[in-house]
Design an enzyme around this catalytic site. Structure first.
Site, PDB file in Angstrom:
ATOM      1  N   TRP A 121     -33.012  90.247  12.902  1.00 12.12           N
ATOM      2  CA  TRP A 121     -31.788  90.297  12.097  1.00 12.12           C
ATOM      3  C   TRP A 121     -30.623  90.722  13.005  1.00 12.12           C
ATOM      4  CZ3 TRP A 121     -28.810  94.748  11.000  1.00 12.12           C
ATOM      5  CH2 TRP A 121     -27.692  94.484  10.172  1.00 12.12           C
ATOM      6  N   ASP A 154     -17.821  87.670  -1.590  1.00 10.06           N
ATOM      7  CA  ASP A 154     -19.219  87.914  -1.234  1.00 10.06           C
ATOM      8  C   ASP A 154     -19.878  88.820  -2.281  1.00 10.06           C
ATOM      9  OD1 ASP A 154     -21.588  88.829   0.670  1.00 10.06           O
ATOM     10  OD2 ASP A 154     -20.595  87.181   1.701  1.00 10.06           O
ATOM     11  N   ARG A 177     -34.979  95.926   1.110  1.00 11.10           N
ATOM     12  CA  ARG A 177     -33.580  96.002   0.647  1.00 11.10           C
ATOM     13  C   ARG A 177     -33.543  96.231  -0.871  1.00 11.10           C
ATOM     14  NH1 ARG A 177     -28.234  92.236   0.654  1.00 11.10           N
ATOM     15  NH2 ARG A 177     -26.898  93.647   1.799  1.00 11.10           N
ATOM     16  N   TRP A 179     -25.226  80.720  -0.403  1.00 12.05           N
ATOM     17  CA  TRP A 179     -26.568  80.947  -0.985  1.00 12.05           C
ATOM     18  C   TRP A 179     -27.350  81.807  -0.001  1.00 12.05           C
ATOM     19  CZ3 TRP A 179     -29.159  77.581  -4.990  1.00 12.05           C
ATOM     20  CH2 TRP A 179     -30.501  77.936  -5.186  1.00 12.05           C
ATOM     21  N   ASP A 180     -27.542  83.063  -0.368  1.00 10.98           N
ATOM     22  CA  ASP A 180     -28.159  84.048   0.525  1.00 10.98           C
ATOM     23  C   ASP A 180     -29.627  84.245   0.136  1.00 10.98           C
ATOM     24  OD1 ASP A 180     -28.361  86.055   2.445  1.00 10.98           O
ATOM     25  OD2 ASP A 180     -26.714  87.259   1.646  1.00 10.98           O
ATOM     26  N   MET A 181     -30.397  84.898   1.003  1.00  7.24           N
ATOM     27  CA  MET A 181     -31.834  85.138   0.762  1.00  7.24           C
ATOM     28  C   MET A 181     -32.238  86.252   1.712  1.00  7.24           C
ATOM     29  SD  MET A 181     -35.229  84.580   1.071  1.00  7.24           S
ATOM     30  CE  MET A 181     -36.622  83.670   0.470  1.00  7.24           C
ATOM     31  N   CYS A 233     -27.586  80.928   3.993  1.00  8.24           N
ATOM     32  CA  CYS A 233     -27.557  82.248   4.610  1.00  8.24           C
ATOM     33  C   CYS A 233     -28.859  82.934   4.234  1.00  8.24           C
ATOM     34  CB  CYS A 233     -26.357  83.020   4.052  1.00  8.24           C
ATOM     35  SG  CYS A 233     -26.309  84.747   4.526  1.00  8.24           S
ATOM     36  N   ASP A 271     -25.362  87.992  10.949  1.00  8.98           N
ATOM     37  CA  ASP A 271     -24.534  89.097  10.466  1.00  8.98           C
ATOM     38  C   ASP A 271     -23.899  89.840  11.621  1.00  8.98           C
ATOM     39  OD1 ASP A 271     -24.743  88.714   7.810  1.00  8.98           O
ATOM     40  OD2 ASP A 271     -26.346  90.166   7.480  1.00  8.98           O
TER      41      ASP A 271
HETATM   42  C1  DGJ Z   1     -26.424  89.200   4.016  1.00  9.89           C
HETATM   43  C2  DGJ Z   1     -25.404  88.225   4.525  1.00  9.89           C
HETATM   44  O1  DGJ Z   1     -25.767  87.732   5.771  1.00  9.89           O
HETATM   45  C3  DGJ Z   1     -24.044  88.900   4.559  1.00  9.89           C
HETATM   46  O2  DGJ Z   1     -23.089  88.028   5.111  1.00  9.89           O
HETATM   47  C4  DGJ Z   1     -23.685  89.317   3.179  1.00  9.89           C
HETATM   48  O3  DGJ Z   1     -23.529  88.193   2.377  1.00  9.89           O
HETATM   49  C5  DGJ Z   1     -24.741  90.245   2.614  1.00  9.89           C
HETATM   50  N1  DGJ Z   1     -26.049  89.652   2.701  1.00  9.89           N
HETATM   51  C6  DGJ Z   1     -24.446  90.583   1.188  1.00  9.89           C
HETATM   52  O4  DGJ Z   1     -25.434  91.320   0.608  1.00  9.89           O
END
Ligand code: DGJ
Length: 711
Positions: free
Chosen positions: A179, A344, A421, A455-457, A502, A524
């Site tokens: 990460w 965000d 998390r 779209w995050d994960m 993302c 990030d």
């Molecule tokens: C992880 C993403 O990579 C960040 O840019 C941000 O969107 C955070 N999650 C938000 O929780």
């Protein structure tokens, strides 16, 4: 030279040879019916183009002394001891497979060769696709249960095994990471035995990206043979390189990791993802350019669209988003020239930190008392598009969704539910969960004028179970397939929607997700110094148009390192430029400079996003790193140069550009300086970076008529 892209160049009852031809490469395979092996489909050749006669005359690859190697998809059984590409167990416990040839079809650039087991109801189709505009060859497999009785247990079904021609030595390239430290390029000798790159986390993930390249140890950035393979899949995967003492090398790859078992049901046809391969004689740079062109021509949904300069609230307001602060940020962002404003995390449910709210996808009434519409209208009034962050596959235990549906998450009986998390993974393999996710996303998009979703994960799978399901191993595949299906459906129903992939930064960047998203959040880590290496690694396969990059705060929130605005922007300009940070606290001078830099990027971004990338130097922290982009018509050149750390007494050498017409002249935009192409290629361009650390530049050259001297 034959114009056909796929042809059967010779064939009789016991042997058939096919030649696949791409613009500059040839790929030859041969099927043999010969005892004791039964039918085998073996690799013969992968290299520069051949004629049909040359391909037909190629000898078979020699057998190793006690094992069969070089098969296009080795199953288990007989004298096969390498990593199996197909590992199945029939109802009676038999695991060996014996093939007979069934048929083949050539149609529309595709070759499909079907083999059937001699006794059991299993068919395997090896599929190939070539295109007239790329040397990338797509391969995948299809399995079919032709019976009506018991299911067949599948432990492995690779998409392809690629055999590399015999060379005196081998080196492998891949990217490893973590990460906020994704895409670290690694180039090491290929060990003897089996070398496996894999992820057991349920998604392609930061630690290693699903591609592998092999060269003979002699390729450079601009010269030499490179064989590269890239898997188009966003779930768990495995790629294994196998090198024997006899210098036979193969690379097998596909979805799923070791230990995953699932059942192929009677009558079912299962299709693997694509594991594509490319042979290039133009070194690692040529290899990257070919993958970029392939991604633009055959993968990305809207490749020609210029990516907007976006602002993202994450490093500006973190979880503390509300209508007031987002309006303030939007007003400044618009002044800077931002075209897409993205809110965000933190806008929904009880999401005021990462401890609660995921799953409750309605605007937080304290933060957005009149919903999202007033902010969206304001962003549009300011002339920007509006984007929103979502993380549909996740739930916080502290949420209404989880309280209602605790059984919707991945879990196993009598085992704790590991929180990462503070969140759990929703099981998208369950149709009702996928339907719920599609439902709220679709409603959100119908009820609001949202132009863009991030779209995050943010976490990996643990306790990957589905109590009560008859085939829980399927969830490894079906989860990802459901994500794909939801995105595809949303895009079809909301044609203006654009999507950023993302996963805690660059944890889900692969050709599978890029077939349905427009750009990726690369990392990030927005520290421009660290970012040079991350972008260098990302660019090995993925094109700049899909590589999201923000210029953000100084000191950087992650590394606490400071860097001037100019340096931060110049590094972020190497992809699809974005901005993050608390713009309200940026000085007037910084904002003015940022606006100028955004304007400068807009003048050249068509070249960066659509052009051909030449990495002119390795990625360095000390000394100069530079990249060049050449427009498709050759008429424009953009150079970005960065020097994070200067060393006294070591001036930057002139930078030799690439891909230019030696007979043309090139004018440096905004100046009267004119350079001969030959001089830029062979002598180099002096970048004249200011002295000291964190120096950077953006140069734009335009081609003039061919020079009179050259005529
Ligand atoms: C992880 C993403 O990579 C960040 O840019 C941000 O969107 C955070 N999650 C938000 O929780």
């Amino acid at each position: 030279m034959s114009g056909l892209v796929i042809e059967r160049v010779c064939g009789d009852d016991t042997s058939q040879t096919w030649l696949l031809t791409t613009p500059s490469t040839g790929y030859v395979i041969r099927l043999r019916d010969r005892e004791p092996d039964g039918t085998t489909l073996r690799h013969v050749y992968w290299g520069p183009r051949l004629t049909a006669a040359q391909a037909a005359a190629l000898p078979d690859r020699p057998r190793d002394w006690d094992q069969l190697l070089g098969e296009e998809l080795p199953a288990t059984g007989g004298e096969r001891f390498g990593p199996p590409g197909l590992l199945v167990e029939f109802g009676d416990g038999t695991r060996a497979v014996e093939w007979r040839y069934r048929d083949h079809q050539v149609d529309d650039g595709q070759l499909r060769i079907t083999l059937a087991d001699r006794h059991y109801p299993l068919e395997l189709t090896l599929c190939y696709r070539v295109y007239p505009d790329t040397d990338v060859i797509e391969r995948w497999t299809e399995l079919r249960h032709t019976g009506t009785d018991q299911p067949i247990m599948v432990e492995r079904c690779d998409s392809a095994h690629w055999t590399i021609p015999v060379r005196p030595d081998y080196r492998m390239s891949c990217v490893t990471g973590e990460w906020s430290a994704e895409f670290q390029l690694s180039r090491t000798p290929l060990p003897y035995g089996e070398t496996t790159l894999t992820t057991r986390r349920g998604l392609s993930r930061h630690q290693v990206n699903p591609w592998l390249m092999v060269d003979a140890g002699d390729a450079t950035e601009s010269t030499g043979e490179v064989w590269s393979t890239v898997l188009a899949w966003s779930g768990g995967w495995r790629i294994t390189a196998h090198r024997t003492l006899g210098e036979q090398v193969s690379i097998g790859g596909g979805a799923g990791h070791d230990g995953v078992r699932w059942r192929l049901r009677p009558g079912e046809r299962w299709r693997s993802p694509v594991f594509a391969g490319l042979y290039s004689r133009d070194g690692f740079g040529g290899t990257s350019r070919a993958w970029h062109a392939y991604a633009r021509a055959h993968v990305l949904p809207q490749p020609a669209e210029i990516r907007p300069v976006l602002y993202n609230s994450w490093e500006g307001t973190w979880f503390d988003v509300n209508e007031t602060n987002q309006r303030e940020l939007a007003a400044i962002a618009a002044e800077l020239g931002v075209e897409l404003f993205v809110v965000d995390d933190g806008w929904f449910g009880g999401r005021t930190s990462d401890r609660a709210g995921l799953g409750d996808w309605w605007p937080n009434p304290q933060r957005f008392p009149s919903g999202l519409r007033p902010l969206i209208d304001e962003v549009h009034r300011l002339g920007m598009r509006f984007g929103l962050w979502v993380e549909p596959e996740m739930v916080n235990p502290d949420s209404e969704l989880y309280r209602q549906h605790p059984d919707w998450v991945l879990h196993q009986p009598n085992r704790r539910r590991t929180e990462l998390r503070n969140q759990l993974v929703l099981n998208f393999a369950r149709p009702e969960v996928a339907e719920w996710a599609h439902g709220w996303l679709d409603r959100l998009l119908r009820e609001h004028e949202i132009d863009f979703l991030k779209w995050d994960m943010n976490r990996a799978f643990t306790e990957p179970g589905w109590p009560g399901a008859d085939d829980p191993g399927r969830l490894w595949f079906d989860h990802t397939a459901a994500v794909y299906a939801i995105i595809d459906r949303l895009r079809a129903d909301h044609p203006r929607l654009r999507i950023e992939t993302c996963a805690g930064g660059g944890g889900r960047i692969d050709l599978g997700i890029l077939a349905r998203t427009d750009q990726a959040w690369t990392s990030d880590n927005t520290d421009p110094v660290d970012r040079i290496a991350i972008q260098h690694g990302c660019s090995q396969v993925y094109p700049a148009v899909a590589m999201g990059a923000w210029a953000s705060e100084s000191p950087n929130p992650l590394t606490r390192r400071t860097a001037p605005v100019r340096f931060r922007f110049h590094v972020a300009m190497a992809g699809a430029l974005g901005i993050s940070g608390n713009l309200r606290e940026w000085s007037t001078e910084d904002r003015r400079e940022a606006a100028e830099l955004v304007a400068a990027y807009k003048r050249v971004r068509h070249v960066i996003q659509q052009g051909q990338l030449y990495r002119l130097t390795p990625a360095r922290v000390e000394g100069l790193t530079a990249v060049e982009y050449l427009s498709q018509d050759g008429g424009e050149v953009v150079v970005l140069g960065w020097r994070p750390l200067a060393r006294h007494g070591q001036p930057d050498p002139p930078l030799r550009l690439a891909g230019l017409d030696p007979d043309a002249r090139y004018q440096l935009a905004g100046t009267s300086q004119v350079h001969y192409g030959a001089a830029l290629l062979h002598h180099g361009l002096t970048l004249d970076l200011p002295a000291g650390d964190h120096a950077s530049t953006l140069l734009h050259l335009r081609r003039l008529e061919p020079s009179p001297a050259a005529r």
